[in-house]
Design a protein around this motif. Structure first.
Motif, PDB file in Angstrom:
ATOM      1  N   ILE A   1      61.800 -28.703-101.729  1.00 25.33           N
ATOM      2  CA  ILE A   1      61.599 -29.246-100.381  1.00 25.33           C
ATOM      3  C   ILE A   1      61.419 -30.761-100.435  1.00 25.33           C
ATOM      4  O   ILE A   1      62.009 -31.503 -99.636  1.00 25.33           O
ATOM      5  N   CYS A   2      60.638 -31.222-101.387  1.00 26.61           N
ATOM      6  CA  CYS A   2      60.384 -32.666-101.495  1.00 26.61           C
ATOM      7  C   CYS A   2      61.657 -33.435-101.825  1.00 26.61           C
ATOM      8  O   CYS A   2      61.912 -34.512-101.258  1.00 26.61           O
ATOM      9  N   VAL A   3      62.467 -32.912-102.722  1.00 20.61           N
ATOM     10  CA  VAL A   3      63.721 -33.579-103.081  1.00 20.61           C
ATOM     11  C   VAL A   3      64.640 -33.665-101.862  1.00 20.61           C
ATOM     12  O   VAL A   3      65.249 -34.715-101.585  1.00 20.61           O
ATOM     13  N   ILE A   4      64.736 -32.582-101.090  1.00 16.83           N
ATOM     14  CA  ILE A   4      65.611 -32.561 -99.909  1.00 16.83           C
ATOM     15  C   ILE A   4      65.093 -33.512 -98.831  1.00 16.83           C
ATOM     16  O   ILE A   4      65.870 -34.276 -98.236  1.00 16.83           O
ATOM     17  N   VAL A   5      63.788 -33.503 -98.589  1.00 14.30           N
ATOM     18  CA  VAL A   5      63.217 -34.380 -97.557  1.00 14.30           C
ATOM     19  C   VAL A   5      63.353 -35.853 -97.961  1.00 14.30           C
ATOM     20  O   VAL A   5      63.695 -36.709 -97.133  1.00 14.30           O
ATOM     21  N   LEU A   6      63.124 -36.156 -99.221  1.00 14.72           N
ATOM     22  CA  LEU A   6      63.284 -37.532 -99.693  1.00 14.72           C
ATOM     23  C   LEU A   6      64.737 -37.982 -99.569  1.00 14.72           C
ATOM     24  O   LEU A   6      65.015 -39.135 -99.220  1.00 14.72           O
ATOM     25  N   ASP A   7      65.658 -37.070 -99.833  1.00 18.03           N
ATOM     26  CA  ASP A   7      67.071 -37.427 -99.701  1.00 18.03           C
ATOM     27  C   ASP A   7      67.417 -37.717 -98.246  1.00 18.03           C
ATOM     28  O   ASP A   7      68.151 -38.668 -97.958  1.00 18.03           O
ATOM     29  N   PHE A   8      66.887 -36.910 -97.326  1.00 20.16           N
ATOM     30  CA  PHE A   8      67.126 -37.180 -95.903  1.00 20.16           C
ATOM     31  C   PHE A   8      66.537 -38.536 -95.509  1.00 20.16           C
ATOM     32  O   PHE A   8      67.144 -39.284 -94.732  1.00 20.16           O
TER      33      PHE A   8
ATOM     34  N   ILE B   1      52.997 -38.941 -97.148  1.00 23.93           N
ATOM     35  CA  ILE B   1      52.938 -38.000 -96.018  1.00 23.93           C
ATOM     36  C   ILE B   1      53.173 -36.571 -96.497  1.00 23.93           C
ATOM     37  O   ILE B   1      52.481 -35.633 -96.087  1.00 23.93           O
ATOM     38  N   LEU B   2      54.147 -36.407 -97.387  1.00 31.16           N
ATOM     39  CA  LEU B   2      54.449 -35.071 -97.900  1.00 31.16           C
ATOM     40  C   LEU B   2      53.389 -34.569 -98.874  1.00 31.16           C
ATOM     41  O   LEU B   2      53.096 -33.377 -98.931  1.00 31.16           O
ATOM     42  N   GLY B   3      52.862 -35.487 -99.670  1.00 31.89           N
ATOM     43  CA  GLY B   3      52.053 -35.075-100.807  1.00 31.89           C
ATOM     44  C   GLY B   3      52.961 -34.551-101.910  1.00 31.89           C
ATOM     45  O   GLY B   3      52.662 -33.550-102.571  1.00 31.89           O
ATOM     46  N   ALA B   4      54.078 -35.241-102.104  1.00 33.04           N
ATOM     47  CA  ALA B   4      55.086 -34.798-103.071  1.00 33.04           C
ATOM     48  C   ALA B   4      54.546 -34.843-104.490  1.00 33.04           C
ATOM     49  O   ALA B   4      53.942 -35.842-104.897  1.00 33.04           O
TER      50      ALA B   4
ATOM     51  N   LEU C   1      50.890 -33.379 -96.321  1.00 32.74           N
ATOM     52  CA  LEU C   1      50.995 -32.204 -95.469  1.00 32.74           C
ATOM     53  C   LEU C   1      51.271 -30.936 -96.268  1.00 32.74           C
ATOM     54  O   LEU C   1      50.782 -29.856 -95.902  1.00 32.74           O
ATOM     55  N   LEU C   2      52.039 -31.052 -97.336  1.00 34.62           N
ATOM     56  CA  LEU C   2      52.401 -29.858 -98.101  1.00 34.62           C
ATOM     57  C   LEU C   2      51.227 -29.288 -98.881  1.00 34.62           C
ATOM     58  O   LEU C   2      51.311 -28.163 -99.383  1.00 34.62           O
ATOM     59  N   ARG C   3      50.153 -30.041 -98.981  1.00 37.62           N
ATOM     60  CA  ARG C   3      48.952 -29.515 -99.652  1.00 37.62           C
ATOM     61  C   ARG C   3      48.171 -28.561 -98.741  1.00 37.62           C
ATOM     62  O   ARG C   3      47.241 -27.889 -99.196  1.00 37.62           O
ATOM     63  N   LEU C   4      48.587 -28.492 -97.463  1.00 40.15           N
ATOM     64  CA  LEU C   4      47.896 -27.620 -96.518  1.00 40.15           C
ATOM     65  C   LEU C   4      48.420 -26.187 -96.547  1.00 40.15           C
ATOM     66  O   LEU C   4      47.826 -25.298 -95.927  1.00 40.15           O
ATOM     67  N   ILE C   5      49.557 -25.979 -97.230  1.00 40.43           N
ATOM     68  CA  ILE C   5      50.149 -24.643 -97.286  1.00 40.43           C
ATOM     69  C   ILE C   5      50.397 -24.253 -98.737  1.00 40.43           C
ATOM     70  O   ILE C   5      50.620 -25.108 -99.599  1.00 40.43           O
TER      71      ILE C   5
ATOM     72  N   VAL D   1      62.241 -36.244-110.419  1.00 38.91           N
ATOM     73  CA  VAL D   1      63.541 -35.557-110.315  1.00 38.91           C
ATOM     74  C   VAL D   1      64.412 -36.241-109.270  1.00 38.91           C
ATOM     75  O   VAL D   1      65.604 -36.505-109.503  1.00 38.91           O
ATOM     76  N   PHE D   2      63.827 -36.553-108.116  1.00 34.59           N
ATOM     77  CA  PHE D   2      64.592 -37.204-107.055  1.00 34.59           C
ATOM     78  C   PHE D   2      65.093 -38.574-107.485  1.00 34.59           C
ATOM     79  O   PHE D   2      66.255 -38.926-107.243  1.00 34.59           O
TER      80      PHE D   2
END
Length: 254
Positions: free
Chosen positions: A93-100, A154-157, A79-83, A164-165
């Motif tokens: 953003i990816c590190v925070i979302v993965l942590d959640f 899903i993220l396209g991290a 999804l992050l490849r769309l913006i 890093v995560f």
């Protein structure tokens, strides 16, 4: 791609070794609690589990999480490849979302009886130190890897964000399971940024309402946000009982 796949195990092993040695020395120099079980065989048990977990993951997931990110990138998934975002913000953003995602997974492993039967291996440790942060059932590790892989796709991290995560998660897990003493004022400030040993130790109490609190490994915000934060254990940090009621026989560590 080849460079990252080659360097990823070296980076993770270097970070793991450095943090583990630092925490082990800190525990010797400034322990927070007296150990209730002899460390020798207990460490052999816990570190032996680490070797099994690592072998299982590398057999089932040869490229691990970083390889999943590289594969998703090659396919153009996420999804992050769309913006358009600055690269540093994308990584953050990816590190925070993965942590959640890992926090939510942890809550799930406590809530679902079948998953709890796997996760309780982590809580069955009768002491709380750096090796406790490495003690997980191999099937739980595999399930966690599947969950992370799904979130990464899903993220396209980016692979760098995943690396890093992974390094942060491993390092903070050893840190917040450390049997180490921190100045109280410093701990109060630090736990707004990262999960501290004083905060996570509550999660390893044998009281069920404390076991079902403070689920975070890395970032401390999710427990505060979702109402699962508990400031202190009812029996105090030096008086609390570590482990779960079902498994209290220390003979397996002797």
């Amino acid at each position: 791609m080849d460079f990252l796949l080659v360097q990823e195990p070296l980076v993770r092993m270097g970070a793991f070794t450095g943090v583990f040695v630092l925490m082990a020395l800190w525990e010797v120099c400034a322990p927070r609690r007296e150990w209730s079980v002899k460390r020798g065989y207990r460490w052999l048990n816990n570190l032996g589990i680490v070797l099994v977990d690592a072998a299982v993951v590398r057999v089932i997931f040869p490229a691990a999480a970083v390889g999943t990110a590289l594969f998703a990138e090659a396919q153009g998934w996420g999804l992050l490849r769309l913006i358009e975002l600055p690269y540093w913000l994308l990584v953050l953003i990816c590190v925070i979302v993965l942590d959640f995602a890992i926090w939510a997974q942890h809550v799930l492993f406590h809530a679902v009886p079948m998953l709890w039967r796997l996760h309780r291996m982590h809580h069955a440790d009768l002491d709380f130190d750096v090796t406790t942060g490495l003690r997980f059932h191999p099937i739980e590790i595999l399930l966690s890897m599947f969950i992370k892989a799904g979130v990464i796709i899903i993220l396209g991290a980016p692979a760098i964000a995943v690396l890093v995560f992974e390094v942060l998660l491993n390092a903070t897990s050893m840190f917040n399971h450390g049997n180490v003493r921190l100045p109280r004022t410093f701990d109060r400030l630090l736990r707004w940024v990262v999960v501290t040993p004083e905060m996570h130790r509550v999660h390893h109490s044998w009281h069920p309402n404390e076991t079902n609190s403070n689920f975070g490994f890395n970032l401390p915000w999710w427990d505060r946000l979702f109402g699962t934060y508990r400031d202190q254990p009812r029996d105090g940090h030096t008086g609390m009982t570590i482990g779960i009621n079902l498994f209290r026989d220390p003979c397996v560590f002797r």
